[in-house]
Design an enzyme around this catalytic site. Structure first.
Site, PDB file in Angstrom:
ATOM      1  N   LYS A 230       4.389   3.305   0.431  1.00 12.83           N
ATOM      2  CA  LYS A 230       2.914   4.125  -0.034  1.00 12.83           C
ATOM      3  C   LYS A 230       2.773   5.052  -1.298  1.00 12.83           C
ATOM      4  O   LYS A 230       4.440   4.631  -1.288  1.00 12.83           O
ATOM      5  CB  LYS A 230       2.516   4.429   1.565  1.00 12.83           C
ATOM      6  CG  LYS A 230       1.831   3.756   2.768  1.00 12.83           C
ATOM      7  CD  LYS A 230       0.995   5.178   3.320  1.00 12.83           C
ATOM      8  CE  LYS A 230       0.819   4.065   4.582  1.00 12.83           C
ATOM      9  NZ  LYS A 230      -0.406   4.778   5.622  1.00 12.83           N
ATOM     10  N   ARG A 264       5.603   2.376  11.927  1.00 14.41           N
ATOM     11  CA  ARG A 264       5.404   0.960  11.042  1.00 14.41           C
ATOM     12  C   ARG A 264       5.497   0.748  10.032  1.00 14.41           C
ATOM     13  O   ARG A 264       5.504   1.423   8.665  1.00 14.41           O
ATOM     14  CB  ARG A 264       3.059   0.869  11.432  1.00 14.41           C
ATOM     15  CG  ARG A 264       2.572   0.352  11.072  1.00 14.41           C
ATOM     16  CD  ARG A 264       1.062   0.926  10.942  1.00 14.41           C
ATOM     17  NE  ARG A 264       0.186  -0.515  10.494  1.00 14.41           N
ATOM     18  CZ  ARG A 264      -0.023  -0.830   9.299  1.00 14.41           C
ATOM     19  NH1 ARG A 264       0.222  -0.198   7.672  1.00 14.41           N
ATOM     20  NH2 ARG A 264      -0.810  -2.126   9.329  1.00 14.41           N
TER      21      ARG A 264
END
Length: 292
Positions: A230, A264
């Protein structure tokens, strides 16, 4: 530093149990052309999707997360029909080839969630936290499947402007607690929380939340952390998402030591290696995460 894990047995369809006291990996399969990390896009023939799923399962993934709608900021909107077609093109062949695989549907739409569970999905992963579809909580209760409640504000178009908090950790916790109460009132039994890194939170806020993850154990629920590649990583390091695996691994170890039950990720093998090293330090629970 906290090594405490929530004692959680999550009930899957067909009576199977998933033990989330042991760290698990959720592998990301985006059936989209525009997800932020190019390496996670699988808009391809069903066999190629099955092969990608098989590789993740072989590398140790306990859950496969299938998404047909990119939620990165300013992503193109797609209709319910297109999203449903995309996810069914993945879930149906995966469920056929790997009938014991635990499949999660990454959607904020109750109609898509319902179609996915009918096709073989076992978990609903809602980035909207019920904000984007008023029917979601009732649908989850009706389907009687575990629900991943992510903290977010607004939608993919507006969330980057909705990151003003009085106290980040306290505010996120409070907003999650309200939703947990609503889920319980709706009859949802198995809830997993996700603090929502990158959703209505900038990079600095993400690092603050990572440091304060132990506070989320007050909810008494298993916790999923999704920071894989991210922007909080690559913007901070001045690199690209494709170069952010090392940073992802570093933050995944911090997440584990601070109480995460599920990672995740785009890169399953590396996440499993991180868990292996974490368990060498803090101890492990032998056996599979999923049992009949």
């Amino acid at each position: 530093m906290s090594t405490l894990k929530s004692n959680a047995l999550v009930c899957l369809p067909n009576g199977r149990l998933m033990d989330l006291t042991r760290p698990s990996v959720m592998g990301i399969l985006n059936i989209t052309p525009d997800s932020f990390f190019e390496g996670s896009r699988y808009l391809a023939a069903p066999q190629q999707i099955v092969d990608a799923a098989g590789k993740m399962l072989e590398e140790g993934a306990s859950i496969l997360d299938i998404g047909g709608y990119s939620t990165r900021p300013h992503a193109a909107d797609v209709s319910i029909e297109v999203e449903t077609e995309r996810i069914l093109n993945a879930i149906e062949p995966i469920a056929k080839h790997y009938p014991n695989a635990v499949i999660s549907i990454d959607t904020f739409r109750s109609a898509v969630a319902k179609a996915a569970v009918k096709a073989g999905a076992s978990i609903i992963n809602d980035i909207g936290g019920g904000n984007l579809d008023s029917l979601m909580f009732g649908t989850v209760a009706e389907l009687a499947v575990p629900y991943i409640l992510m903290h977010s504000r607004g939608n993919p178009e507006t969330m980057s402007r909705l990151n003003d908090y009085h106290d980040l950790t306290v505010d996120v916790l409070g907003e999650l607690q309200i939703k947990v109460n609503s889920l319980r009132e709706s009859g949802v039994k198995d809830v997993i929380i996700d603090p929502g890194f990158g959703f209505a939170k900038g990079p600095r806020q993400g690092f603050e939340m990572m440091k304060n993850l132990p506070a989320f154990q007050v909810l008494g629920l298993p916790m999923l952390v999704g920071v894989s590649r991210k922007s909080m990583i690559w913007k901070t390091l001045g690199i690209t998402a494709s170069e952010a695996l090392n940073g992802t691994t570093a933050l995944n170890m911090v997440a584990l030591t601070n109480g995460a039950n599920i990672l995740r990720v785009h890169d399953v093998k590396e996440a499993m290696q991180t868990i292996r090293l974490y368990e060498e330090i803090y101890g492990s629970t032998a056996g599979s995460n999923v049992s009949d």
